[in-house]
Design an enzyme around this catalytic site. Structure first.
Site, short mmCIF file in Angstrom:
data_model
loop_
_atom_site.label_atom_id
_atom_site.label_comp_id
_atom_site.label_asym_id
_atom_site.label_seq_id
_atom_site.Cartn_x
_atom_site.Cartn_y
_atom_site.Cartn_z
N PHE A 11 0.83 -1.22 0.00
CA PHE A 11 0.00 0.00 0.00
C PHE A 11 0.87 1.28 0.00
CE2 PHE A 11 -1.81 2.84 3.47
CZ PHE A 11 -2.45 3.70 2.58
N ASP A 31 10.19 -6.88 -3.89
CA ASP A 31 9.02 -7.36 -3.12
C ASP A 31 8.84 -8.86 -3.38
OD1 ASP A 31 6.15 -7.63 -2.13
OD2 ASP A 31 6.37 -5.46 -1.97
N ASN A 32 8.22 -9.55 -2.42
CA ASN A 32 7.92 -10.98 -2.62
C ASN A 32 6.41 -11.25 -2.65
OD1 ASN A 32 7.17 -10.65 0.01
ND2 ASN A 32 8.25 -12.43 0.80
N THR A 92 11.42 -11.14 8.89
CA THR A 92 11.44 -10.05 7.92
C THR A 92 11.94 -8.76 8.57
OG1 THR A 92 9.69 -11.02 6.59
CG2 THR A 92 9.95 -8.65 6.40
N ASN A 99 19.78 -7.49 6.13
CA ASN A 99 20.17 -7.63 4.71
C ASN A 99 20.10 -6.29 3.99
OD1 ASN A 99 20.82 -10.39 4.62
ND2 ASN A 99 18.64 -10.94 4.56
N TYR A 145 5.72 -8.11 15.53
CA TYR A 145 5.80 -6.86 14.77
C TYR A 145 6.45 -5.76 15.61
CZ TYR A 145 3.94 -3.00 11.83
OH TYR A 145 3.79 -1.89 11.03
N LYS A 149 10.15 -4.52 14.95
CA LYS A 149 10.45 -3.14 14.51
C LYS A 149 11.40 -2.46 15.49
CE LYS A 149 7.78 -2.47 10.80
NZ LYS A 149 8.22 -1.92 9.51
N ARG A 186 -7.23 -4.02 8.01
CA ARG A 186 -7.12 -2.88 8.91
C ARG A 186 -8.47 -2.14 8.96
NH1 ARG A 186 -1.15 -0.84 7.16
NH2 ARG A 186 -1.65 -2.03 5.30
P1 NAD Z 1 1.75 -3.66 3.15
O1 NAD Z 1 1.58 -4.97 3.84
O2 NAD Z 1 0.68 -3.17 2.24
O3 NAD Z 1 3.12 -3.65 2.34
C1 NAD Z 1 4.28 -4.32 2.75
C2 NAD Z 1 5.00 -4.85 1.52
O4 NAD Z 1 6.16 -5.58 1.95
C3 NAD Z 1 4.14 -5.83 0.70
O5 NAD Z 1 4.19 -5.50 -0.66
C4 NAD Z 1 4.77 -7.18 0.98
O6 NAD Z 1 4.58 -8.11 -0.06
C5 NAD Z 1 6.23 -6.79 1.20
N1 NAD Z 1 6.97 -7.79 1.99
C6 NAD Z 1 6.59 -8.37 3.16
N2 NAD Z 1 7.53 -9.25 3.56
C7 NAD Z 1 8.52 -9.20 2.65
C8 NAD Z 1 9.76 -9.89 2.50
N3 NAD Z 1 10.19 -10.78 3.42
N4 NAD Z 1 10.53 -9.64 1.42
C9 NAD Z 1 10.12 -8.74 0.47
N5 NAD Z 1 8.96 -8.05 0.55
C10 NAD Z 1 8.16 -8.30 1.64
O7 NAD Z 1 2.02 -2.58 4.29
P2 NAD Z 1 2.06 -0.98 4.20
O8 NAD Z 1 0.87 -0.46 4.90
O9 NAD Z 1 2.34 -0.57 2.81
O10 NAD Z 1 3.30 -0.66 5.14
C11 NAD Z 1 4.57 -0.39 4.60
C12 NAD Z 1 5.56 -0.19 5.73
O11 NAD Z 1 5.14 0.90 6.56
C13 NAD Z 1 5.72 -1.40 6.64
O12 NAD Z 1 7.08 -1.52 7.00
C14 NAD Z 1 4.91 -1.04 7.85
O13 NAD Z 1 5.40 -1.66 9.02
C15 NAD Z 1 5.07 0.47 7.92
N6 NAD Z 1 3.90 1.07 8.58
C16 NAD Z 1 2.72 1.21 7.92
C17 NAD Z 1 1.64 1.76 8.59
C18 NAD Z 1 0.31 1.96 7.90
O14 NAD Z 1 -0.63 2.41 8.54
N7 NAD Z 1 0.18 1.69 6.62
C19 NAD Z 1 1.75 2.18 9.92
C20 NAD Z 1 2.97 1.98 10.57
C21 NAD Z 1 4.05 1.45 9.87
N1 UDP Z 2 -10.59 -2.90 14.38
C1 UDP Z 2 -11.97 -3.09 14.48
N2 UDP Z 2 -12.60 -3.71 13.45
C2 UDP Z 2 -11.97 -4.13 12.33
C3 UDP Z 2 -10.56 -3.92 12.24
C4 UDP Z 2 -9.91 -3.31 13.29
O1 UDP Z 2 -12.61 -2.71 15.46
O2 UDP Z 2 -12.63 -4.69 11.44
C5 UDP Z 2 -9.92 -2.18 15.47
C6 UDP Z 2 -8.69 -2.83 16.06
O3 UDP Z 2 -9.03 -3.76 17.08
C7 UDP Z 2 -7.94 -1.61 16.61
C8 UDP Z 2 -8.28 -0.50 15.59
O4 UDP Z 2 -9.47 -0.95 14.94
O5 UDP Z 2 -8.46 -1.24 17.85
C9 UDP Z 2 -7.19 -0.27 14.55
O6 UDP Z 2 -6.88 -1.52 13.99
P1 UDP Z 2 -5.94 -1.69 12.73
O7 UDP Z 2 -5.86 -3.15 12.44
O8 UDP Z 2 -6.37 -0.81 11.63
O9 UDP Z 2 -4.52 -1.14 13.19
P2 UDP Z 2 -3.70 -1.09 14.58
O10 UDP Z 2 -3.65 0.36 14.89
O11 UDP Z 2 -4.43 -1.85 15.65
O12 UDP Z 2 -2.40 -1.70 14.24
#
Ligand code: NAD
Ligand code: UDP
Length: 313
Positions: A11, A31-32, A92, A99, A145, A149, A186
Site C-alpha cells: 500500500f 518485493d515478494n 522479515t 540484509n 511486529y 520493529k 485494517r
Molecule cells: P503492506 O503490507 O501493504 O506492504 C508491505 C509490503 O512488503 C508488501 O508488498 C509485501 O509483499 C512486502 N513484503 C513483506 N515481507 C517481505 C519480505 N520478506 N521480502 C520482500 N517483501 C516483503 O504494508 P504498508 O501499509 O504498505 O506498510 C509499509 C511499511 O510501513 C511497513 O514496513 C509497515 O510496518 C510500515 N507502517 C505502515 C503503517 C500503515 O498504517 N500503513 C503504519 C505503521 C508502519
Molecule cells: N478494528 C476493528 N474492526 C476491524 C478492524 C480493526 O474494530 O474490522 C480495530 C482494532 O481492534 C484496533 C483499531 O481498529 O483497535 C485499529 O486496527 P488496525 O488493524 O487498523 O490497526 P492497529 O492500529 O491496531 O495496528
C-alpha cells in the site's frame, strides 16, 4: 537518482513509487508479494524508469546498479497479515533489515526505515512523542511486529554508529487510502468495504479505542522530506495525523459518506490492542516543515471511491 523501495508492491510502497516515478527518478522495487499486489504496479511496467525485482529480503540482496537511496518498507503491516505467520514477521523485520543495511553499506546508499507507532505499544503517555520509550508486551500476539520493529530500529542506529551509514527512521501512525487491499484487515479498509457490501461493521471491543488516521498523500510527502532532510536529523520522527478519532466516530464519518445507516456487530477485542494512539508531531513540524493537510472526511471520500471500483472488479 536510483532509488530502491523494498515492499514497493504494498500500500505505502506503491503510492510512494508512483510519486518518485513522476519525479523522474529511476525506481527499483523489491518485493515478494507476501501482502503486496502485482496489480499495484501493473501500470508502471512499460515505464522506462521502473524496475521490479521479485525477492524475499530475508535473503541477502544483490543489485548491480548503483543505488543512491533506499526506502525500506518491506514488512506486513496489518495485524491480520503480520500475525498470520509471526515467525516470518520477526525474520522479515530483523534478518530482512540486516540484509537491507548490509546492502546499503556496500552501496554507500542513504536508507530510510519505516518503523511504526507500535514501538510505543499500548501507550501510557498521550500523545506519543519520539522520546517515549513505549509499553510493549514482548510475549503477546503483536510482539512479532512491535519487537521486530524495535530491534530493526536498534540495528539502524548500530549501523550508523559502527559504520557511519546515513540513516533515517520514520515512525508511521495509522495510514489509509487508495491501493490498500480490500482484504487487508485494517480498520479503515474493513469498515469502508463492509459499508459498500452492506455487511455489518465489525467493531472489536466497544469502539471507544482511538486511532489517528493519516491520508496516504500526506504520508508520502513526509517520507520524502525525511529522506532528503539534513544529516543532523538522525533521531526517529513521528509521521502521522494528530486528529484523533474513536472507532465509533470513524463509523459515523463513513456513515456520512455512504449516506447509509450502518449496522454494527461488536466482536471481542484482540489481545494487547492499544487503547489510544495519537502522534506528537512537533519534530516533523519544526524540523521537516511537515504536517498533514488532508482531513479525515476528505481522505475517506477518496478511499471510499477507490474501494467502490475495487469491489466491482
Ligand atoms: P503492506 O503490507 O501493504 O506492504 C508491505 C509490503 O512488503 C508488501 O508488498 C509485501 O509483499 C512486502 N513484503 C513483506 N515481507 C517481505 C519480505 N520478506 N521480502 C520482500 N517483501 C516483503 O504494508 P504498508 O501499509 O504498505 O506498510 C509499509 C511499511 O510501513 C511497513 O514496513 C509497515 O510496518 C510500515 N507502517 C505502515 C503503517 C500503515 O498504517 N500503513 C503504519 C505503521 C508502519
Ligand atoms: N478494528 C476493528 N474492526 C476491524 C478492524 C480493526 O474494530 O474490522 C480495530 C482494532 O481492534 C484496533 C483499531 O481498529 O483497535 C485499529 O486496527 P488496525 O488493524 O487498523 O490497526 P492497529 O492500529 O491496531 O495496528
Amino acid at each position: 537518482m536510483n532509488i530502491l523501495i523494498t515492499g514497493g508492491a504494498g500500500f505505502v510502497g506503491a503510492n510512494l513509487c508512483n510519486t518518485l516515478i513522476s519525479d523522474n527518478h529511476n525506481i527499483f522495487i523489491l518485493d515478494n508479494f507476501h501482502s503486496g499486489r502485482k496489480e499495484n504496479l501493473l501500470h508502471l511496467e512499460d515505464k522506462r524508469n521502473f524496475n521490479f525485482i521479485e525477492h524475499d529480503i530475508r535473503n541477502p540482496i544483490k543489485i548491480n546498479e548503483k543505488i543512491d537511496q533506499i526506502y525500506h518498507l518491506a514488512c506486513p503491516a496489518s495485524p491480520k497479515f503480520y500475525q498470520s505467520n509471526p515467525i516470518y514477521t520477526t525474520e522479515t523485520c530483523v534478518l530482512g533489515s540486516l540484509n537491507v543495511l548490509n546492502f546499503a553499506l556496500r552501496q554507500n546508499a542513504k536508507v530510510l526505515f519505516t518503523s511504526t507507532s507500535e514501538v510505543y505499544g499500548d501507550p501510557e503517555v498521550h500523545p506519543q512523542p519520539e522520546s517515549y520509550k513505549g509499553s510493549v508486551n514482548p510475549t503477546g500476539i503483536r510482539a512479532c511486529y512491535d519487537e521486530g520493529k524495535r530491534c530493526a530500529e536498534s540495528l539502524f542506529y548500530d549501523f550508523h554508529r559502527m559504520h557511519g551509514l546515513d540513516i533515517k527512521v520514520a515512525r508511521l501512525f495509522n495510514t489509509y487510502g487508495p491501493l490498500m487491499r480490500s482484504d487487508d484487515g485494517r480498520v479503515v479498509s474493513n469498515f469502508i468495504c463492509q459499508s459498500i457490501s452492506k455487511t455489518p461493521i465489525t467493531i472489536y471491543g466497544d469502539g471507544t479505542q482511538t486511532r489517528s488516521f493519516c491520508y496516504i498523500d500526506d504520508l508520502v510527502i513526509g517520507l520524502k522530506k525525511l529522506m532528503n532532510s539534513n544529516s543532523n536529523i538522525l533521531y526517529p520522527v513521528n509521521l502521522g495525523n494528530p486528529d484523533e478519532f474513536s472507532l465509533l466516530e470513524l463509523v459515523h464519518e463513513i456513515e456520512k459518506i455512504s449516506n447509509k445507516e450502518l449496522t454494527i456487530e461488536f466482536q471481542p477485542l484482540p489481545m494487547d490492542d492499544p487503547k489510544m494512539r495519537k502522534p506528537d508531531i512537533k519534530k516533523a513540524q519544526n524540523d521537516l516543515g511537515w504536517k498533514p493537510s488532508i482531513k479525515l472526511s476528505d481522505g475517506l471520500i477518496n478511499t471510499y471511491d477507490y474501494f467502490l471500483n475495487e469491489l466491482k472488479k
